[in-house]
Scaffold this active site. Structure first.
Site, PDB file in Angstrom:
ATOM      1  N   GLU A  50       0.861  -1.182   0.000  1.00  0.00           N
ATOM      2  CA  GLU A  50       0.000   0.000   0.000  1.00  0.00           C
ATOM      3  C   GLU A  50       0.895   1.228   0.000  1.00  0.00           C
ATOM      4  OE1 GLU A  50      -2.868   0.511   3.205  1.00  0.00           O
ATOM      5  OE2 GLU A  50      -3.791   2.150   2.076  1.00  0.00           O
ATOM      6  N   CYS A 245      -6.645   0.995   2.655  1.00  0.00           N
ATOM      7  CA  CYS A 245      -7.629   2.088   2.601  1.00  0.00           C
ATOM      8  C   CYS A 245      -7.437   2.975   1.384  1.00  0.00           C
ATOM      9  CB  CYS A 245      -7.561   2.929   3.860  1.00  0.00           C
ATOM     10  SG  CYS A 245      -8.094   2.056   5.320  1.00  0.00           S
ATOM     11  N   ASN A 376     -11.957  -3.103  -0.046  1.00  0.00           N
ATOM     12  CA  ASN A 376     -10.837  -3.393   0.848  1.00  0.00           C
ATOM     13  C   ASN A 376     -11.312  -3.904   2.198  1.00  0.00           C
ATOM     14  OD1 ASN A 376      -8.286  -3.302   2.205  1.00  0.00           O
ATOM     15  ND2 ASN A 376      -8.879  -1.316   3.018  1.00  0.00           N
ATOM     16  N   GLU A 377     -11.726  -2.991   3.045  1.00  0.00           N
ATOM     17  CA  GLU A 377     -12.008  -3.347   4.440  1.00  0.00           C
ATOM     18  C   GLU A 377     -13.390  -2.828   4.797  1.00  0.00           C
ATOM     19  OE1 GLU A 377      -8.756  -3.146   7.924  1.00  0.00           O
ATOM     20  OE2 GLU A 377      -9.851  -1.296   7.672  1.00  0.00           O
TER      21      GLU A 377
HETATM   22  O1  AHR Z   1      -2.412  -1.340   6.851  1.00  0.00           O
HETATM   23  C1  AHR Z   1      -2.884  -0.075   7.172  1.00  0.00           C
HETATM   24  C2  AHR Z   1      -4.395   0.021   7.043  1.00  0.00           C
HETATM   25  O2  AHR Z   1      -5.016  -0.814   7.954  1.00  0.00           O
HETATM   26  C3  AHR Z   1      -4.952  -0.403   5.721  1.00  0.00           C
HETATM   27  O3  AHR Z   1      -4.883   0.598   4.791  1.00  0.00           O
HETATM   28  C4  AHR Z   1      -6.361  -0.746   6.049  1.00  0.00           C
HETATM   29  O4  AHR Z   1      -6.901  -1.695   5.181  1.00  0.00           O
HETATM   30  C5  AHR Z   1      -6.295  -1.192   7.478  1.00  0.00           C
HETATM   31  O5  AHR Z   1      -7.245  -0.557   8.262  1.00  0.00           O
END
Ligand code: AHR
Length: 660
Positions: A50, A245, A376-377
């Site tokens: 990332e 994110c 993603n999350e």
């Molecule tokens: O790894 C850091 C962040 O943690 C990532 O961007 C996200 O997916 C998670 O909340």
């Protein structure tokens, strides 16, 4: 008589005591080598990339100039005007619609031949420059009427002393790329680039760039070789990109859009990095994404590393920690189309619409994409309904491309349970789980997957890292205690390789002067880099992956922390090797025999890698990059028994060859 009785009693007591001791000692762990339970997927241990902590711009992307195309919100952020005469001019012009991706450029006007006039770029917390290295300076330029300006790129050290320069002449009144190379005469971690204009005249400039020649595979405009090498040494099974994110954005407008990251560098639309202002304690207002490392390069990197590419795309939901903005269901089409087009970009023939773009960028052969992530999350019903819409369309067109979905930021709780139930109902294929927790959580959860449904979806342990203080705390350290707890937890991932098919630590990279999030797997400055103790845990797993899980049992039970011991075992069919991974999380030496139940003979000479530290707080650093790193030892296998002598707080990997 009394004396004789006492002696007898003492002898008897001693006998029973020693029997007990011996009994404790000889209770062996057994490894059922001839009874494999499941294959270990080639994707088992991978990496999560990332662009956080200056991982891409200022990190692995080797560009040394920050804000090279003046597209940051403040067009001169990172730049300083060097001039003696205030009448000499710099103007930032905006082409607007004419060039949407890269509207701004700089107009230089210099009337006085004698006065000095230039621009200085500060780089990403300085520029890391190496003595004797060649640097390629380039820019896009167009001459204006009457121009006789020459351009002199010049590197200066922290004191402002020149350490290398060149001279370049532009020749056309149309936009053209110009390049000149020169060698640096000293090493400097915090250099700056001056761009001097000599003579008098006027010209337009854009994409002012400086790259070292020693990029990964010497690719022009490529990646920083030392950082890619650290990844290559991990032998990752997959590369998940571009996050995290960053996929989602603060709001939908700043989500990651892969189509804006391909083509010529000047056609890629710079965007704010969502980590720019995320943490008040770690503001990084100069953090943007140039997308010099874009989707083509991510695929290429995966290919270079021999890893499966795993792109994660926006599912029409912005970060739920930020705006939580969602695209309405009846406006989801463009998001789904982006995913369909990406599969064509990666896998389509060179004459398909998106396959052609890939071919024109230099890769006519497909990248052979096998998996893609939807969101993603994300969490909640909004995610499930969007995932369902994506799955319907993607599966109809590309039934063999596996879909990765997610359960949100927590490995348990209301949202997790809801997602798990719904994704089971939807027959999801691969489900991403995230764990950022303290080391105790990792020790306690080594058996997490022992009870998971064998017939349900496969698990992607997509983001995990033990936090020495607490989640997203700036005081978190990549210390030995955290790394050891991850090693213990990972025995559980490996033992359950039947359902756990992909795992990645997160985040991957951090610049020591420009990070937002800690802990991270690899740290670097402008010249050097090092792997953390956590990195070496990952490396020991990934480079000793094996091909089949075999049961490793104590009293018929897997080792999930009994007496502070954690263990798992794999067999490697290619190397004909039994590999044992053992964690001793106590302060005592453990003399723990392991019996290998195998019909064939074993090579008496075997190898052992030990990762340990006497201090739970031990960390690696730029000064001591290998303080906690594996040490190789040899040991002798007696028949079918391995006499392990596990050091206190250690992670050991035993490799035993099976003879034909
Ligand atoms: O790894 C850091 C962040 O943690 C990532 O961007 C996200 O997916 C998670 O909340």
């Amino acid at each position: 008589m009394i004396h004789r009785m006492t002696r007898l009693l003492v002898l008897l007591a001693g006998f029973f005591f020693s029997v007990q001791l011996v009994a404790q000692k000889v209770q062996p762990i057994t490894v059922l080598v001839d009874h494999p339970v499941a294959p270990v997927q080639s994707t088992m241990w991978g990496i999560f990339f990332e662009d956080i902590n200056f991982a891409a711009d200022g990190g692995i992307y080797a560009e040394l100039v920050k804000n090279r195309s003046f597209e940051f919100a403040k067009p001169l952020l990172g730049w300083k005007i060097l001039k003696a005469d205030p009448s000499e001019g710099l103007l930032i012009l905006n082409r607007g619609e004419e060039q949407i991706a890269n509207p701004r450029f700089a107009r230089i006007t210099k009337t006085d031949v004698v006065e000095k006039f230039g621009l200085e770029n500060e780089g990403f917390r300085g520029m890391g420059i190496k003595q004797g290295m060649t640097y390629h300076f380039s820019l896009l330029a167009r001459n204006r009427e009457g121009q006789t300006l020459k351009i002199r790129p010049e590197l200066v050290n922290a004191k402002g002393e020149p350490i290398g320069s060149a001279l370049l002449e532009t020749k056309s009144s149309d936009w053209k790329r110009y390049t000149v190379s020169f060698t640096a005469n000293s090493t400097e971690p915090k250099a700056r680039l001056n761009v001097w204009f000599e003579g008098a005249g006027s010209l337009d400039l854009d994409m002012i760039s400086l790259f070292p020649a020693d990029t990964w595979k010497n690719r022009p405009g490529g990646l920083r070789a030392d950082l890619v090498q650290l990844l290559a040494d991990l032998k990752p099974g997959f590369v998940r990109f571009p996050g995290g994110c960053i996929v989602e954005g603060f709001e939908l407008a700043t989500r990651y859009q892969w189509k804006k990251t391909i083509g010529k560098p000047e056609e890629r639309q710079t965007s704010i990095n969502r980590w720019n202002t995320e943490f008040k304690h770690k503001l990084t207002p100069d953090y943007y994404q140039s997308f010099g490392l874009g989707f083509y390069e991510y695929f290429q990197l995966s290919e270079d590393l021999g890893a499966e590419p795993l792109p994660i795309l926006s599912c029409g939901m912005a970060c739920q920690y930020n705006s939580a903005e969602v695209a309405p269901m009846d406006q989801l089409e463009p998001y789904i189309q982006d995913a369909l087009d990406l599969i064509e970009f990666a896998n389509g023939p060179a004459d398909s619409r998106w396959g052609k773009v890939r071919a024109q960028m230099g890769h006519p052969a497909p990248f052979n994409l096998k998996m893609i992530g939807v969101g993603n999350e994300q969490w909640g019903p909004q995610y499930i309904e969007r995932y369902e819409a994506f799955a319907r369309k993607l599966k109809a067109k590309y039934p063999t491309v596996a879909l990765v979905s997610g359960t949100g930021p927590s490995p348990n709780g209301k949202f997790f349970d809801y997602a798990a139930k719904e994704l089971t109902r939807l027959k999801a294929e691969i489900v991403d789980e995230h764990y950022y927790a303290n080391p105790e959580w990792f020790f306690k959860n080594a058996a997490r997957y022992d009870s998971y449904d064998r017939k349900g979806y496969k698990i992607f342990a997509g983001e995990y890292a033990a936090q020495s203080v607490s989640g997203a705390n700036p005081d978190n350290k990549n210390n030995w205690r955290c790394a050891l707890s991850e090693a213990a937890f990972m025995t559980g991932l490996e033992r359950n390789a039947e359902i756990v098919n992909l795992c990645s630590y997160a985040p991957l990279f951090a610049h020591v002067d420009a990070w937002q999030w800690t802990p991270d797997l690899i740290w670097f400055d402008n010249l050097n880099s090092y792997g953390t103790p956590n990195y070496y845990v990952q490396k020991l797993y990934a480079t000793n992956r094996g091909t089949q899980v075999v049961p490793m049992l104590l009293n018929n039970q897997p080792l999930t922390g009994q007496d502070g011991l954690y263990a798992s075992a794999v067999f490697d069919q290619q190397r004909n090797e039994i590999i044992l991974k053992m964690v001793n999380a106590t302060n005592l030496v453990k003399n723990q025999p392991v019996t290998l139940n195998v019909k064939k003979r074993l090579d008496a000479k075997a190898s052992l890698m030990v990762l340990k530290s006497d201090s739970p707080d031990a960390v690696n650093s730029l000064e001591h990059p290998k303080l906690v790193s594996p040490v190789e030892q040899s040991f002798v296998v007696k028949g079918k028994t391995v006499e392990t002598m596990l050091a206190p707080n250690s992670f050991s990997v035993y490799k035993i060859k099976v003879l034909e």
